[in-house]
Design a protein around this motif. Structure first.
Motif, PDB file in Angstrom:
ATOM      1  N   ALA A  84      22.745  50.741  67.216  1.00 46.85           N
ATOM      2  CA  ALA A  84      23.342  49.471  66.799  1.00 46.85           C
ATOM      3  C   ALA A  84      23.220  49.242  65.296  1.00 46.85           C
ATOM      4  N   LEU A  85      22.351  50.025  64.622  1.00 42.81           N
ATOM      5  CA  LEU A  85      22.230  49.881  63.167  1.00 42.81           C
ATOM      6  C   LEU A  85      23.340  50.626  62.424  1.00 42.81           C
ATOM      7  N   ASN A  88      28.442  49.561  61.129  1.00 47.36           N
ATOM      8  CA  ASN A  88      29.091  49.098  59.896  1.00 47.36           C
ATOM      9  C   ASN A  88      29.374  50.247  58.937  1.00 47.36           C
ATOM     10  N   VAL A 246      11.773  51.039  63.886  1.00 51.17           N
ATOM     11  CA  VAL A 246      12.911  50.493  64.632  1.00 51.17           C
ATOM     12  C   VAL A 246      13.604  51.498  65.543  1.00 51.17           C
TER      13      VAL A 246
END
Lengths: 639, 80
Positions: A84-85, A88, A246
């Motif tokens: 999900a990181l 973009n 993370v």
């Protein structure tokens, strides 16, 4: 008066921030921002700027703003790390490659559940691809050091991966991109790790070999993550901190490389790979200036470090040629000098015939590149241009933003690696036709020459002794047919893309008729050059007809009456199946204007034309008289 | 780079990553006041700041640091 009355600065002088601002204005006013996006491609963007661009692309998609020439794609992700990181930055990169990408991420580390549940909401997305992005970091277990434990672990893991891949393939109606694993961790055993059944390097090797088998068996696309991380250097590719913090295994540089690789694959799958390598000569494929230094004075081959470097460039270009990439030259030189250098210099490994087109003159390189594209009958966006001279690079970039022009350092030692690292010649499949493509383009150039010598087009075409083998698409020609459907942009009536699975499914349906066409002539075999997909329809007065939903043709064979040959044979086949008319469909794009009059030229009548859904054209078979064509019919019936 | 430049750079990075306009970003800005500044954006922001200033945050240093002024002060100590 407002600022608007002033003339805005030329777009190429805008900074990234200004471009972003202007794109935002375009989105608000629903204006097409493709010109601004072309300029963004020329800037070397930082990851954070790519992320900003990604947010913009998402807004463009949401707002419904139309972007000319940009293909919309939806990617699904199944992963066991914090994917999900990434979207973009990935979407930003995709935008600079000509795609408006939407990314949907499946539940974190739930591959098995998603794979086993056909009702999972993940599948409600209409994906173009799903990437199965499982990382070793997320699989790794602490094993007891005995071979029994290793066997059990390995067999559990193998079947888990198998079940996941097969489940995804079963439930998702789209191709998979499968990535392999790479072992990032240091081993307590050191060099003998790979020799031990429970050594983690050994385990990853075993799992990877299973992943390769599954990829091949399912005809999926493959992302060699292991090669990527190894080439970069695993110590700097991965970040233990990011993983602990993370659950994201890579550092920023590693991540950017990984996302680039995904984009390269997408470019290749969507048929946007480059096809032509245009080379400069002086100080690019040999050292020195041949016009000044003379044939004996140039540096090439063993004897000097620079000579070795230039030899490496020549070897790389030749292997690309063998793989199906077409070579051409754009050089400011005297043609005779260059020819005699290539023929006589013992260390130059090229033959003059290796180049499909030689533009050796004093014209500017941008115009020469344009004429190379024209002679080879390829889009200008399929060209890569290699030149040591920054001025020439800039001139070409400014004139043709679509041409890929990599930056080169002054010293030639990395030139060969830089060409290969572009990854723009990537092939997802390697077919027999790729091996012969060069010959075909070369034959094209020969034919073009013959054409200019011949006065009468008709007699010229007859003298080519053309023959076309055609028939229903079967396993023998499925791969090449799908490849042609997916890479053709110019002669492509509806620009729909298909996976192999989708075409295979169509083969099973009675009302679908799928045809391939090959073309041979006295100069050589052009291979499979056209695909026509038809489906039964009755929209015209409830009478049975054939709807040509898709028609693509390789631009190499344009102007040879192949279209008429296709229609002749299609009419015969349709009549045999009691069809009374053909319905041709045309959906205009920025690239297929070459066929905008095709159906009307072939005698079809306009049936329906709307701005959004394109045009439908009708051909009544009762009135149809076959065209005289200079192509012999070699129908193949394998059924 | 003086302190003002550094703050300016922090704002640029923040705006790129969190996708907001410069005019709503101040030292007092925190994740409560900006909806887009969620936990994912926070991680991306930290990574981008590390990249921009060539520094290395420790996860424990930034844990719960969701106020831009406070982040900026940590960056200042790392750079000097």
């Amino acid at each position: 008066m407002s600022d608007r009355s002033k003339t805005p600065p030329p777009v190429e002088l805008l900074s990234f921030d200004e471009i972003v601002g202007n794109i935002q204005l375009c989105i608000q006013e629903k204006k097409d921002p493709h010109e601004l996006l072309t300029v963004v491609r020329l800037i070397d963007l930082k990851p954070r700027e790519l992320q900003k661009l990604g947010s913009l692309a998402t807004k463009i998609l949401k707002s419904g703003t139309v972007v000319n020439g940009y293909e919309k794609l939806k990617l699904g992700v199944i992963s066991n790390v914090s994917w999900a990181l990434f979207p973009n930055e990935l979407i930003g990169k995709a935008l600079t490659a000509g795609f408006l990408l939407d990314v949907v991420i499946g539940p974190y580390d739930q591959a098995i559940n998603v794979a086993m549940n056909p009702e999972d909401p993940f599948y409600q997305n209409n994906f173009d691809f799903i990437i199965y992005a499982v990382f070793w970091q997320g699989l790794e277990a602490t094993l007891d050091f005995n071979s029994g434990a290793a066997d059990i672990y390995l067999s559990n893991m193998t079947s888990k991966i198998e079940v996941e891949i097969q489940g995804l393939l079963r439930n998702a109606n789209c191709p998979l991109i499968i990535q392999n694993l790479t072992n990032h961790s240091r081993s307590v055993f050191g060099n003998i790790d790979r020799l031990l059944p429970f050594g983690s390097r050994n385990i990853v090797d075993c799992l990877n070999s299973k992943i390769i088998d599954l990829t091949k068996d399912s005809n999926s696309f493959f992302l060699d993550f292991d090669a990527l991380a190894s080439e970069y250097g695993k110590k700097t590719f991965f970040s233990a901190k990011n993983w602990h913090w993370v659950k994201q295994p890579m550092n920023q540089e590693g991540l950017s490389e990984y996302l680039n690789e995904i984009i390269k694959l997408i470019i290749s799958i969507r048929g946007k790979s480059k096809k032509v390598l245009v080379l400069d000569m002086d100080n690019t494929i040999w050292g020195g200036v041949i016009g000044d230094d003379g044939i004996e004075g140039i540096e090439i081959g063993p004897g000097s470090a620079a000579g070795e470097a230039f030899l490496e460039v020549q070897k790389t270009a030749l292997s690309l040629k063998k793989r199906g990439i077409v070579l051409a030259v754009a050089s400011k030189n005297d043609l005779e000098t260059v020819k005699s250098a290539i023929e006589k210099h013992p260390e130059i490994i090229f033959n003059i015939d290796d180049f499909a087109v030689l533009k050796v003159d004093w014209n500017d390189k941008a115009s020469n590149i344009k004429s190379i594209a024209k002679e080879l009958n390829v889009g200008i966006d399929s060209i890569v241009f290699i030149d040591d001279n920054p001025f020439e690079r800039e001139q070409v970039r400014q004139t043709h933003a679509e041409v890929l022009v990599p930056e080169l350092p002054v010293s030639p030692h990395e030139y060969s690696n830089i060409i290969l690292d572009l990854g723009c010649f990537e092939a997802v499949r390697f077919t027999k036709e790729d091996l012969h493509r060069y010959e075909q383009y070369k034959d094209n150039a020969k034919r073009a020459k013959k054409f200019s010598e011949s006065v009468n087009l008709e007699s010229f075409l007859l003298s080519l002794n053309m023959g076309s083998e055609f028939g229903n698409i079967d396993d023998m020609n499925l791969k090449r047919s799908v490849q042609l459907l997916n890479k053709s942009n110019q002669f492509n009536l509806t620009t729909r893309r298909f996976s192999e699975q989708e075409v295979k499914q169509k083969q099973q349906i009675q009302s679908e008729h799928l045809f391939y066409y090959k073309l041979e002539d006295k100069f050589g075999d052009n291979g499979l050059i056209s695909v026509l997909l038809c489906t039964k329809t009755d929209i015209h007065n409830s009478i049975l007809g054939w709807h040509i939903t898709d028609w693509v043709m390789s631009c190499r064979v344009l102007g040879r009456e192949m279209e008429k040959f296709c229609i002749n044979t299609l009419v015969t086949a349709a009549k045999k199946n009691n069809a009374r008319y053909l319905l041709g469909e045309y959906i205009p794009t920025s690239k297929n204007s070459i066929v905008n009059n095709l159906y009307s030229n072939l005698g079809f009548q306009c049936y329906k034309s709307t701005e959004h859904d394109g045009e439908l054209w009708l051909l009544d078979l009762d009135d149809f008289k076959p065209y005289e064509v200079p192509i012999k019919n070699r129908f193949i019936n394998r059924t | 780079m003086n302190e003002k430049d550094i703050w300016g750079q922090v704002v640029i990075v923040f705006c790129d990553i969190v996708d907001v306009e410069k005019n709503i970003v101040f030292e007092t800005t925190d994740s409560e006041s900006i909806e887009e500044w969620d936990s994912l954006a926070h991680v991306r922001l930290i990574v981008a700041l590390e990249d921009e200033f060539d520094i290395d945050f420790l996860p424990e240093e930034i844990y719960g640091l969701s106020n831009l002024g406070a982040l900026y002060k940590v960056i200042l100590t790392k750079i000097s």
